[in-house]
Scaffold this motif. Structure first.
Motif, PDB file in Angstrom:
ATOM      1  N   ARG A 160       0.827  -1.200   0.000  1.00 25.61           N
ATOM      2  CA  ARG A 160       0.000   0.000   0.000  1.00 25.61           C
ATOM      3  C   ARG A 160       0.866   1.255   0.000  1.00 25.61           C
ATOM      4  O   ARG A 160       0.538   2.257  -0.668  1.00 25.61           O
ATOM      5  CB  ARG A 160      -0.932   0.003   1.208  1.00 25.61           C
ATOM      6  N   ALA A 161       1.961   1.241   0.752  1.00 29.66           N
ATOM      7  CA  ALA A 161       2.867   2.390   0.764  1.00 29.66           C
ATOM      8  C   ALA A 161       3.421   2.646  -0.641  1.00 29.66           C
ATOM      9  O   ALA A 161       3.543   3.802  -1.072  1.00 29.66           O
ATOM     10  CB  ALA A 161       4.001   2.156   1.754  1.00 29.66           C
ATOM     11  N   ARG A 162       3.749   1.586  -1.358  1.00 32.34           N
ATOM     12  CA  ARG A 162       4.231   1.754  -2.727  1.00 32.34           C
ATOM     13  C   ARG A 162       3.129   2.320  -3.626  1.00 32.34           C
ATOM     14  O   ARG A 162       3.384   3.181  -4.477  1.00 32.34           O
ATOM     15  CB  ARG A 162       4.743   0.420  -3.272  1.00 32.34           C
TER      16      ARG A 162
ATOM     17  N   GLU B  99       3.107   5.881  -5.723  1.00 33.29           N
ATOM     18  CA  GLU B  99       2.839   5.925  -7.159  1.00 33.29           C
ATOM     19  C   GLU B  99       1.499   6.606  -7.474  1.00 33.29           C
ATOM     20  O   GLU B  99       1.060   6.624  -8.616  1.00 33.29           O
ATOM     21  CB  GLU B  99       2.853   4.506  -7.727  1.00 33.29           C
ATOM     22  N   ARG B 100       0.845   7.127  -6.418  1.00 36.99           N
ATOM     23  CA  ARG B 100      -0.453   7.803  -6.545  1.00 36.99           C
ATOM     24  C   ARG B 100      -1.538   6.902  -7.126  1.00 36.99           C
ATOM     25  O   ARG B 100      -2.473   7.369  -7.780  1.00 36.99           O
ATOM     26  CB  ARG B 100      -0.314   9.081  -7.382  1.00 36.99           C
ATOM     27  N   ASP B 101      -1.420   5.624  -6.837  1.00 32.25           N
ATOM     28  CA  ASP B 101      -2.441   4.662  -7.257  1.00 32.25           C
ATOM     29  C   ASP B 101      -3.445   4.536  -6.107  1.00 32.25           C
ATOM     30  O   ASP B 101      -3.433   3.568  -5.339  1.00 32.25           O
ATOM     31  CB  ASP B 101      -1.790   3.305  -7.582  1.00 32.25           C
ATOM     32  N   TRP B 102      -4.329   5.545  -5.988  1.00 28.22           N
ATOM     33  CA  TRP B 102      -5.214   5.614  -4.834  1.00 28.22           C
ATOM     34  C   TRP B 102      -6.235   4.473  -4.784  1.00 28.22           C
ATOM     35  O   TRP B 102      -6.536   3.964  -3.697  1.00 28.22           O
ATOM     36  CB  TRP B 102      -5.919   6.973  -4.786  1.00 28.22           C
ATOM     37  N   PRO B 103      -6.797   4.028  -5.916  1.00 31.27           N
ATOM     38  CA  PRO B 103      -7.719   2.876  -5.834  1.00 31.27           C
ATOM     39  C   PRO B 103      -7.055   1.633  -5.254  1.00 31.27           C
ATOM     40  O   PRO B 103      -7.644   0.922  -4.438  1.00 31.27           O
ATOM     41  CB  PRO B 103      -8.154   2.666  -7.297  1.00 31.27           C
ATOM     42  N   GLU B 104      -5.813   1.353  -5.674  1.00 33.84           N
ATOM     43  CA  GLU B 104      -5.112   0.192  -5.129  1.00 33.84           C
ATOM     44  C   GLU B 104      -4.787   0.401  -3.648  1.00 33.84           C
ATOM     45  O   GLU B 104      -4.892  -0.532  -2.833  1.00 33.84           O
ATOM     46  CB  GLU B 104      -3.826  -0.056  -5.916  1.00 33.84           C
ATOM     47  N   ALA B 105      -4.410   1.634  -3.292  1.00 30.80           N
ATOM     48  CA  ALA B 105      -4.124   1.914  -1.883  1.00 30.80           C
ATOM     49  C   ALA B 105      -5.373   1.720  -1.031  1.00 30.80           C
ATOM     50  O   ALA B 105      -5.307   1.163   0.072  1.00 30.80           O
ATOM     51  CB  ALA B 105      -3.599   3.347  -1.737  1.00 30.80           C
ATOM     52  N   ASP B 106      -6.531   2.161  -1.528  1.00 33.13           N
ATOM     53  CA  ASP B 106      -7.778   1.980  -0.787  1.00 33.13           C
ATOM     54  C   ASP B 106      -8.154   0.502  -0.694  1.00 33.13           C
ATOM     55  O   ASP B 106      -8.668   0.052   0.335  1.00 33.13           O
ATOM     56  CB  ASP B 106      -8.908   2.764  -1.458  1.00 33.13           C
ATOM     57  N   ARG B 107      -7.919  -0.248  -1.788  1.00 31.07           N
ATOM     58  CA  ARG B 107      -8.231  -1.682  -1.754  1.00 31.07           C
ATOM     59  C   ARG B 107      -7.393  -2.392  -0.691  1.00 31.07           C
ATOM     60  O   ARG B 107      -7.901  -3.230   0.076  1.00 31.07           O
ATOM     61  CB  ARG B 107      -7.965  -2.303  -3.124  1.00 31.07           C
ATOM     62  N   LEU B 108      -6.114  -2.058  -0.632  1.00 36.57           N
ATOM     63  CA  LEU B 108      -5.230  -2.691   0.350  1.00 36.57           C
ATOM     64  C   LEU B 108      -5.589  -2.256   1.774  1.00 36.57           C
ATOM     65  O   LEU B 108      -5.498  -3.054   2.710  1.00 36.57           O
ATOM     66  CB  LEU B 108      -3.774  -2.344   0.026  1.00 36.57           C
TER      67      LEU B 108
ATOM     68  N   ARG C 258      -3.391  14.489   1.449  1.00 39.16           N
ATOM     69  CA  ARG C 258      -4.161  15.333   2.365  1.00 39.16           C
ATOM     70  C   ARG C 258      -5.457  15.798   1.715  1.00 39.16           C
ATOM     71  O   ARG C 258      -6.480  15.942   2.397  1.00 39.16           O
ATOM     72  CB  ARG C 258      -3.326  16.503   2.866  1.00 39.16           C
ATOM     73  N   ASP C 259      -5.433  16.009   0.395  1.00 40.80           N
ATOM     74  CA  ASP C 259      -6.674  16.370  -0.285  1.00 40.80           C
ATOM     75  C   ASP C 259      -7.673  15.215  -0.247  1.00 40.80           C
ATOM     76  O   ASP C 259      -8.876  15.430  -0.053  1.00 40.80           O
ATOM     77  CB  ASP C 259      -6.388  16.761  -1.735  1.00 40.80           C
ATOM     78  N   ARG C 260      -7.182  14.005  -0.429  1.00 41.04           N
ATOM     79  CA  ARG C 260      -8.060  12.835  -0.385  1.00 41.04           C
ATOM     80  C   ARG C 260      -8.692  12.668   0.989  1.00 41.04           C
ATOM     81  O   ARG C 260      -9.896  12.441   1.123  1.00 41.04           O
ATOM     82  CB  ARG C 260      -7.269  11.579  -0.750  1.00 41.04           C
ATOM     83  N   LEU C 261      -7.882  12.799   2.040  1.00 44.16           N
ATOM     84  CA  LEU C 261      -8.406  12.658   3.400  1.00 44.16           C
ATOM     85  C   LEU C 261      -9.368  13.790   3.745  1.00 44.16           C
ATOM     86  O   LEU C 261     -10.379  13.575   4.424  1.00 44.16           O
ATOM     87  CB  LEU C 261      -7.239  12.633   4.394  1.00 44.16           C
ATOM     88  N   SER C 262      -9.065  15.011   3.268  1.00 41.18           N
ATOM     89  CA  SER C 262      -9.943  16.147   3.524  1.00 41.18           C
ATOM     90  C   SER C 262     -11.307  15.941   2.874  1.00 41.18           C
ATOM     91  O   SER C 262     -12.351  16.207   3.480  1.00 41.18           O
ATOM     92  CB  SER C 262      -9.309  17.436   2.996  1.00 41.18           C
ATOM     93  N   LYS C 263     -11.302  15.461   1.632  1.00 44.20           N
ATOM     94  CA  LYS C 263     -12.564  15.223   0.929  1.00 44.20           C
ATOM     95  C   LYS C 263     -13.377  14.144   1.620  1.00 44.20           C
ATOM     96  O   LYS C 263     -14.606  14.252   1.740  1.00 44.20           O
ATOM     97  CB  LYS C 263     -12.282  14.842  -0.522  1.00 44.20           C
ATOM     98  N   ARG C 264     -12.712  13.100   2.066  1.00 45.91           N
ATOM     99  CA  ARG C 264     -13.426  12.028   2.774  1.00 45.91           C
ATOM    100  C   ARG C 264     -14.134  12.584   4.004  1.00 45.91           C
ATOM    101  O   ARG C 264     -15.294  12.257   4.277  1.00 45.91           O
ATOM    102  CB  ARG C 264     -12.445  10.926   3.179  1.00 45.91           C
ATOM    103  N   ASN C 265     -13.458  13.460   4.736  1.00 41.52           N
ATOM    104  CA  ASN C 265     -14.081  14.075   5.907  1.00 41.52           C
ATOM    105  C   ASN C 265     -15.209  15.026   5.515  1.00 41.52           C
ATOM    106  O   ASN C 265     -16.236  15.111   6.201  1.00 41.52           O
ATOM    107  CB  ASN C 265     -13.036  14.831   6.729  1.00 41.52           C
ATOM    108  N   PHE C 266     -15.004  15.757   4.395  1.00 43.03           N
ATOM    109  CA  PHE C 266     -16.016  16.737   4.019  1.00 43.03           C
ATOM    110  C   PHE C 266     -17.328  16.065   3.631  1.00 43.03           C
ATOM    111  O   PHE C 266     -18.409  16.633   3.834  1.00 43.03           O
ATOM    112  CB  PHE C 266     -15.519  17.619   2.877  1.00 43.03           C
ATOM    113  N   TYR C 267     -17.252  14.866   3.082  1.00 44.53           N
ATOM    114  CA  TYR C 267     -18.476  14.144   2.741  1.00 44.53           C
ATOM    115  C   TYR C 267     -19.350  13.933   3.975  1.00 44.53           C
ATOM    116  O   TYR C 267     -20.578  13.878   3.871  1.00 44.53           O
ATOM    117  CB  TYR C 267     -18.147  12.804   2.096  1.00 44.53           C
TER     118      TYR C 267
END
Length: 320
Positions: free
Chosen positions: A17-19, A23-32, A290-299
């Motif tokens: 997941r760190a890798r 690599e900005r592969d957010w879908p794979e990071a979320d899956r892991l 940080r943008d991804r985490l911020s958006k998740r919270n804003f939802y």
């Protein structure tokens, strides 16, 4: 302190997941992440690194120090009558110099009757060592056995609050004068639900901007004050807010909300003698993360308040 063994497959998934994040592969990071959490573990990002902990960390005691695994295991003062002027809560994680700077300002300028509670939320080794020096001046330190997140850490601080007014102060803020008394005074008005040094306004509950002192729609988390009785009645804070961003807006609206049929209570920003320094909880993360985490919270704000235009003061209209 005893630590639970991390299974090899969990550690492997965390490194993968760190890798993926690098690599900005957010879908794979979320899956892991989902895979890791389904196996009963949580993963907390620390810049480009990570920390793994059981989903429900155990409360442990070693050398006379208790480290709590969940908010509900922390003894609460909610049933005790309030004492003192205010309780200031600081959440400490990874940057001991920031905590010491904020504490030095409070010690130098804080009024009489001030209780200080430091919630050490899964502190880094350096932070943990620095905490050992606290306590002699009456500062209360509450430690957790894992990184529970901002929402849980503030809930823990509220459980230990003895005073009628609670102030949550970011460690990036350095008091250069008395920051507590103006906030207590603002809450002396029963129409005011939440007060702070920096306010936000919005025209649509989707976009917020900073506003000068006065009535605002929400208070920024740099310094946010509210009544303990309101926190008990309207809380706890949603502990899915592990990342701090946007929790301040959500909590401001929770405190102000009186229902759609009644006028909302007020949020008031006041001038405070303080300096804002680098917010390392923000700058330590890559922009995309940080943008991804911020958006998740804003939802979570949109889910609960997205249609509640009655909570807006009208000051968020575009400037001419």
């Amino acid at each position: 302190m005893s630590r639970r063994h991390i299974p090899e497959e969990i550690l492997t998934a965390a490194h993968e997941r760190a890798r993926a994040r690098a690599e900005r592969d957010w879908p794979e990071a979320d899956r892991l992440r989902a895979e890791i959490e389904a196996a009963g573990w949580t993963i907390v990002d620390r810049g480009t690194d990570f920390a793994l902990a059981p989903a429900s960390p155990a409360t442990v005691e070693a050398d006379g120090i208790v480290r709590y695994g969940a908010t509900g295991e922390v003894p609460s003062r909610a049933e005790e009558p309030p004492t003192g002027l205010a309780t200031v809560i600081l959440v400490a994680t990874d940057w001991p110099a920031d905590l010491e700077r904020a504490l030095a300002g409070l010690r130098a300028h804080g009024p009489e009757g001030l209780q200080i509670v430091v919630v050490a939320d899964g502190p880094s080794p350096d932070q943990d060592v620095a905490l050992e020096a606290l306590g002699a001046d009456g500062t209360e330190v509450v430690r957790t056995s894992g990184r529970l997140g901002q929402g849980a850490a503030v809930n823990i601080g509220i459980r230990r609050a003895a005073a009628a007014v609670v102030v949550v102060l970011e460690t990036s803020v350095e008091p250069t004068g008395d920051v507590v008394t103006p906030l207590v005074s603002a809450l002396g008005d029963p129409t005011v639900a939440v007060a702070g040094g920096w306010g936000l306004v919005s025209e649509d509950l989707r976009r917020f901007r900073e506003a000068p002192a006065g009535d605002v729609d929400a208070i920024e988390g740099y310094a946010i004050a509210f009544r303990r009785e309101d926190a008990i009645a309207r809380g706890p804070l949603d502990e899915r807010f592990r990342f701090y961003r946007n929790l301040d807006i959500w909590w401001s609206l929770v405190l102000r909300d009186e229902g759609e049929e009644r006028p909302a209570r007020r949020a008031v920003a006041v001038e405070l003698p303080a300096t804002r320094h680098e917010h390392r909880g923000w700058t330590s993360l890559p922009d995309a993360e940080r943008d991804r985490l911020s958006k998740r919270n804003f939802y979570r704000i949109i889910d609960r308040f997205g249609w509640r235009r009655d909570l807006l003061t009208g000051r968020g209209a575009p400037e001419p």
